[in-house]
Design an enzyme around this catalytic site. Structure first.
Site, PDB file in Angstrom:
ATOM      1  N   HIS A 181     -13.245   9.522  -7.083  1.00 58.80           N
ATOM      2  CA  HIS A 181     -12.295   9.597  -8.194  1.00 58.80           C
ATOM      3  C   HIS A 181     -11.205  10.641  -7.954  1.00 58.80           C
ATOM      4  O   HIS A 181     -10.722  11.283  -8.889  1.00 58.80           O
ATOM      5  CB  HIS A 181     -13.021   9.821  -9.525  1.00 58.80           C
ATOM      6  CG  HIS A 181     -13.697   8.578  -9.993  1.00 58.80           C
ATOM      7  ND1 HIS A 181     -14.928   8.187  -9.512  1.00 58.80           N
ATOM      8  CD2 HIS A 181     -13.302   7.614 -10.848  1.00 58.80           C
ATOM      9  CE1 HIS A 181     -15.265   7.046 -10.069  1.00 58.80           C
ATOM     10  NE2 HIS A 181     -14.295   6.665 -10.881  1.00 58.80           N
ATOM     11  N   CYS A 211       0.804  -1.226   0.000  1.00 55.89           N
ATOM     12  CA  CYS A 211       0.000   0.000   0.000  1.00 55.89           C
ATOM     13  C   CYS A 211       0.837   1.277   0.000  1.00 55.89           C
ATOM     14  O   CYS A 211       0.301   2.371  -0.018  1.00 55.89           O
ATOM     15  CB  CYS A 211      -0.982   0.004   1.168  1.00 55.89           C
ATOM     16  SG  CYS A 211      -2.264  -1.250   0.989  1.00 55.89           S
ATOM     17  N   GLU A 240     -13.070  -0.735   3.088  1.00 55.93           N
ATOM     18  CA  GLU A 240     -12.032  -0.479   2.096  1.00 55.93           C
ATOM     19  C   GLU A 240     -11.971  -1.599   1.057  1.00 55.93           C
ATOM     20  O   GLU A 240     -11.753  -1.351  -0.121  1.00 55.93           O
ATOM     21  CB  GLU A 240     -10.690  -0.350   2.821  1.00 55.93           C
ATOM     22  CG  GLU A 240      -9.542   0.021   1.924  1.00 55.93           C
ATOM     23  CD  GLU A 240      -8.265   0.251   2.700  1.00 55.93           C
ATOM     24  OE1 GLU A 240      -8.121   1.341   3.274  1.00 55.93           O
ATOM     25  OE2 GLU A 240      -7.429  -0.666   2.737  1.00 55.93           O
TER      26      GLU A 240
END
Length: 150
Positions: free
Chosen positions: A75, A25, A136
């Site tokens: 986005h 990540c 998530e």
């Protein structure tokens, strides 16, 4: 009158990178987030009020969460403003990408802290934010509860 909790769910797509993290990540990647917002209050008892019987109109809650969270984070790519990714963030922004720089590590946990502040500031005084859940991935989520805050 009874105290009631109501929940509204939201979805948004957001990219991020975890600066200094020791796993995958640390790379720029994205998630299809699912946010559940639970508020608590007493239903309106005035029968002449157009919102009679509601704690809060689901549409009003949607407007708050959409304007504070979904419309901004959907986005977008979120970076800690102190990250070396800042050069990448600046370049992406120059090219028209939606970039959000925050003063925290953009984990689900810290995003919830940020979201809680933003939502609480917009709720009517008669309504309290009770809980947030940010999913998530299909198997991972973080939760924020008002009762856990000191």
């Amino acid at each position: 009158m009874s105290t009631i909790r109501i929940t509204k769910k939201f979805h948004f797509e957001t990219g991020h990178a975890l600066y200094g993290y020791d796993g995958k990540c640390r790379n720029v990647h994205g998630h299809s987030y699912k946010l559940s917002v639970t508020v608590i209050g007493t239903p309106i008892s005035n029968s002449t009020n157009v919102k009679y019987g509601m704690v809060i109109d689901f549409g009003d809650l949607k407007k708050i969460v959409a304007s504070e969270i979904v419309d901004k984070f959907d986005h977008a790519t979120v970076f800690n403003k102190n990250t070396p990714h800042i050069e990448l963030a600046n370049e992406l922004e120059k090219r028209g990408h939606n970039i959000i720089l925050v003063d925290y590590q953009p984990t689900s946990e810290m995003m919830l802290v940020d979201f809680a502040k933003k939502i609480k500031n917009r709720l009517p005084k008669t309504i309290k934010l009770h809980a947030l859940k940010l999913q998530e991935t299909g198997t991972s989520h973080a939760e924020w509860y008002a009762e856990d805050q000191y």
